[in-house]
Scaffold this active site. Structure first.
Site, PDB file in Angstrom:
ATOM      1  N   SER A  76      36.941  42.352  38.172  1.00 57.11           N
ATOM      2  CA  SER A  76      38.116  42.938  37.636  1.00 57.11           C
ATOM      3  C   SER A  76      38.850  41.715  36.834  1.00 57.11           C
ATOM      4  O   SER A  76      39.323  40.637  37.252  1.00 57.11           O
ATOM      5  CB  SER A  76      38.942  43.347  38.751  1.00 57.11           C
ATOM      6  N   ARG A  77      38.849  42.066  35.420  1.00 57.24           N
ATOM      7  CA  ARG A  77      39.489  40.951  34.573  1.00 57.24           C
ATOM      8  C   ARG A  77      41.021  40.697  34.517  1.00 57.24           C
ATOM      9  O   ARG A  77      41.581  39.668  34.300  1.00 57.24           O
ATOM     10  CB  ARG A  77      38.781  40.908  33.288  1.00 57.24           C
ATOM     11  N   VAL A  78      41.626  41.622  34.837  1.00 56.59           N
ATOM     12  CA  VAL A  78      43.117  41.691  34.795  1.00 56.59           C
ATOM     13  C   VAL A  78      43.812  41.752  36.147  1.00 56.59           C
ATOM     14  O   VAL A  78      44.934  41.291  36.187  1.00 56.59           O
ATOM     15  CB  VAL A  78      43.743  42.373  33.814  1.00 56.59           C
TER      16      VAL A  78
END
Ligand SMILES: Nc1ncnc2c1ncn2[C@@H]1O[C@H](COP(=O)(O)OP(=O)(O)OP(=O)(O)O)[C@@H](O)[C@H]1O
Ligand SMILES: [Mg+2]
Length: 521
Positions: free
Chosen positions: A381-383
C-alpha cells in the site's frame, strides 16, 4: 393624433419582437439503420457527442435510452441500455445533449439498484435527493489533500501491513475463489459506526452470489449504510460496462454534498464513501464485447485500446478532497480476477499500475489454510501508512521485517538440518507470526486489539507456544484483556500510541494471562 411614421412603426415592432422569448433547442433526429446484440447503428446524427445519451423511440412510442459510442463519418454506433427488443430498424433516435445520470441520496442506503439507479430489490420506489453524471472529471491536485484517515478493514494482515487510507485506491487481486469478495464484505461489516457509506458494485456475477452478499450484509446490520449496485452476468454488456461508473456516481453525491444535501464546503463537510468494484475484469470483458460488436479494432488480448483509459477514468475519481471542498473522501477497492496467478496479463497489469497498491491473494496459501490468503511479500500500500495510527506503526514495522526474514530463511531451511540458534529462532518467530495473521470471516478486529495481538508476538510471548494454539491464544488473550484490563485497550486508542507505561502494563497483562493459558485447550 400622433403621426404614424416609419420610425414609430419600427419601434412598436421592435418592442413586440423583444417580448417574444424563444429558446432554440437543438435536437437532432436520426434513424436506426441496424440493430442487434444490444448495439444500434444510426444514420443522421451528425452532431452527436461521444458518450451522449440518445433517446430511441421504439414501437408504441416506447423510449429506450442508449449511449453514443462510435462517432463515424456517416453513422453513429450506440449501445442500448434498456429493453433492446422494442427497437427496430427505421425507428427514430434523438440526441439529448446530456450524458447518463444516476439518481442518488439517503433513500438509496439499504437498497439494491441496477446501474441506472432503479431499485431491483422489490422494496418499492426510491426518492432521489439528486442526480450525478456517470462520467465525471476527477478533481485535480489542488482540489485534493493527502490521505490521512484510515479505512479499517478489521483484517489484521491488511490493517497492519497493507493499510488503506480514505481516498486511496487499493486493488484486491487473486485467482477465483481466493477470498477477494470476503475481504470486501468484511471491510463493509467493519465500517459500522465509522461514518463511512459503502457501495458494493457487483459486475457480471451470478444473481445468486449477489443475493448471498446482500443477505450477509443484512445479517450483520451493514445494509443500513450500504448501497448495492448490481449488473449480473445475465444483464447486457452495456449495463455491466456502466455499473462501476454508476456506483462511483452514486457515491460522489455523498462526497460532494453535506448532510443537508447542499454542496460540501469548509463549513459543510462532505461524507466518506467506500466503493468496491467486484470485479473490473468482468467489466473489461463486457467492454470488450461491446467494442467488438461496435466493430472497434481489437488491441492486446482483444481488448479495445482504451480499456486502460476506462479504468483510469474510473479509479481517478477516488479522492480525498481538500478542506475547502469539504474534506469528503471516496476510497476505491477494485477487484481483479487473475487466471492461474498470472498478474502479468493485460488487465491486471493495467489496474496494478493505476492503483496505489494491491492486496495479492494466492490460491496455494488459501489451500494451505492461510486465510485470508494474503501474500504479504508482494502486497503493498503506497500511501495508506500515513493514515495508520502510531501504535500500529510501532508494532507493524518489525512484523514486516520478521515475515520477510522468515520467508527468506524458509527456503534455505528446507535443505539444511543443523541450523544455528539465531536462524532457528527466526524460523520459529516467523511461523508463529504467520499463524497470528489467520483470521476467519465476519470477525473484524478493532485496531487496538490488532496492535495488542502483534505486540504479544513481537515481545516473544508466542515463541514457546505450539503453532496450532496461536489463534486460540490470541482470541482468549483479547477476551481476557477486554474484561480485566479495558483501560489498557482504551489507552492505546486514545493516546494513538503505545506509551512506555502501556507497554509495561501490556507485558505484565499478557504474561499473567499466559500463565493460566492451557496449551491443550
Ligand atoms: N478468512 C477466511 N476464512 C475462512 N474462509 C474464507 C475466508 N475468506 C474466504 N473464505 C471462503 O472462501 C471461499 C471463497 O471466498 P470468496 O467468494 O470471497 O472468493 P472470491 O475470490 O471472491 O471468489 P470468486 O472468484 O468466485 O468471486 C468462500 O467460501 C469463503 O467463505
Ligand atoms: Mg468474489
Amino acid at each position: 393624433m400622433a403621426e404614424i411614421t416609419a420610425s414609430t412603426i419600427d419601434a412598436v415592432l421592435q418592442r413586440q419582437l423583444d417580448a417574444i422569448k424563444t429558446t432554440v433547442e437543438s435536437r437532432e433526429v436520426g434513424t436506426v439503420i441496424q440493430v442487434g446484440d444490444g448495439i444500434a447503428r444510426i444514420d443522421g446524427l451528425k452532431g452527436a457527442m461521444a458518450g451522449e445519451l440518445l433517446e430511441f423511440i421504439g414501437g408504441e412510442g416506447k423510449t429506450v435510452f442508449g449511449l453514443a459510442q462510435n462517432l463515424e463519418e456517416d453513422e453513429v454506433g450506440a449501445v442500448l441500455l434498456g429493453d433492446v427488443t422494442s427497437i427496430k430498424e427505421n425507428d427514430q433516435v434523438r440526441t439529448t445533449g446530456r450524458i447518463v445520470e444516476v439518481p442518488s441520496g439517503m433513500g438509496f442506503l439499504g437498497r439494491v439498484v441496477n446501474p441506472l439507479g432503479e431499485p431491483i430489490d422489490g422494496k418499492g420506489p426510491i426518492t432521489a435527493d439528486g442526480y450525478r453524471p456517470v462520467e465525471f472529471r476527477a478533481p485535480g491536485v489542488i482540489e485534493r489533500q493527502g490521505v490521512n484517515e484510515p479505512v479499517q478493514t478489521g483484517i489484521l494482515a491488511i490493517d497492519a501491513m497493507i493499510p488503506i487510507g480514505r481516498g486511496q485506491r487499493e486493488l484486491i487481486i487473486g485467482d477465483r475463489q481466493t477470498g477477494k469478495t470476503a475481504i470486501a464484505v468484511d471491510t463493509i461489516i467493519n465500517s459500522k459506526g465509522k461514518d463511512l457509506i459503502c457501495i458494493y458494485v457487483a459486475i457480471g456475477q451470478k444473481a445468486s452470489t449477489v443475493a448471498t452478499v446482500v443477505e450477509t450484509l443484512e445479517r450483520y446490520g451493514a445494509m443500513d449504510y450500504t448501497i448495492v449496485v448490481s449488473a449480473t452476468a445475465s444483464d447486457s454488456a452495456p449495463l455491466q460496462y456502466i455499473a462501476p461508473m454508476a456506483g462511483v456516481a452514486i457515491g460522489e453525491y455523498f462526497m460532494y454534498n453535506g448532510v443537508d444535501g447542499k454542496p460540501a464546503s469548509e463549513s459543510n463537510p462532505g461524507r466518506h464513501v467506500l466503493c468496491i468494484y467486484d470485479d473490473l475484469s468482468k467489466q473489461a470483458v463486457a467492454y470488450r464485447q461491446m467494442s467488438l460488436t461496435l466493430r472497434r479494432p481489437p488491441g492486446r488480448e482483444a481488448y479495445p485500446g482504451d480499456v486502460f483509459y476506462l479504468h483510469s477514468r474510473l479509479l481517478e475519481r477516488a479522492v480525498k478532497l481538500s478542506a475547502k471542498n469539504g474534506s469528503g473522501s471516496l476510497t476505491a477497492l477494485p477487484v481483479i480476477e487473475t487466471q492461474a496467478g498470472d498478474v502479468s496479463a493485460y488487465i491486471p497489469t493495467n489496474v496494478i499500475s493505476i492503483t496505489d497498491g494491491q492486496i495479492f491473494l494466492q490460491s496455494d496459501l488459501f489451500f494451505q489454510g492461510q486465510r485470508p490468503a494474503v501474500n504479504v511479500g508482494i502486497s503493498v500500500s503506497r500511501v495508506g501508512s500515513s493514515a495508520q495510527i502510531k501504535a500500529m506503526k510501532q508494532v507493524a514495522g518489525s512484523l514486516r521485517l520478521d515475515l520477510a526474514a522468515y520467508r527468506e530463511l524458509q527456503a534455505f531451511a528446507q535443505f539444511g538440518s543443523d541450523l544455528d540458534k539465531a536462524t532457528q529462532d527466526q524460523l520459529n518467530r516467523g511461523a508463529r507470526m504467520t499463524e497470528l495473521l489467520k483470521q476467519g470471516r465476519y470477525v473484524p478486529m478493532p485496531v487496538e486489539e490488532q496492535v495488542v495481538s502483534i505486540f504479544s508476538g513481537n515481545e516473544g510471548f508466542l515463541d514457546d507456544l505450539p503453532v496450532e494454539s496461536i489463534t486460540r491464544f490470541r482470541e482468549e488473550l483479547l477476551q481476557n484483556l477486554r474484561s480485566t484490563k479495558p483501560e489498557l485497550l482504551k489507552a492505546i486508542i486514545e493516546e494513538k500510541k503505545i506509551s512506555d507505561e502501556s507497554a509495561e502494563a501490556l507485558k505484565a497483562g499478557i504474561a499473567s494471562f499466559k500463565n493460566q493459558f492451557s496449551v491443550e485447550g
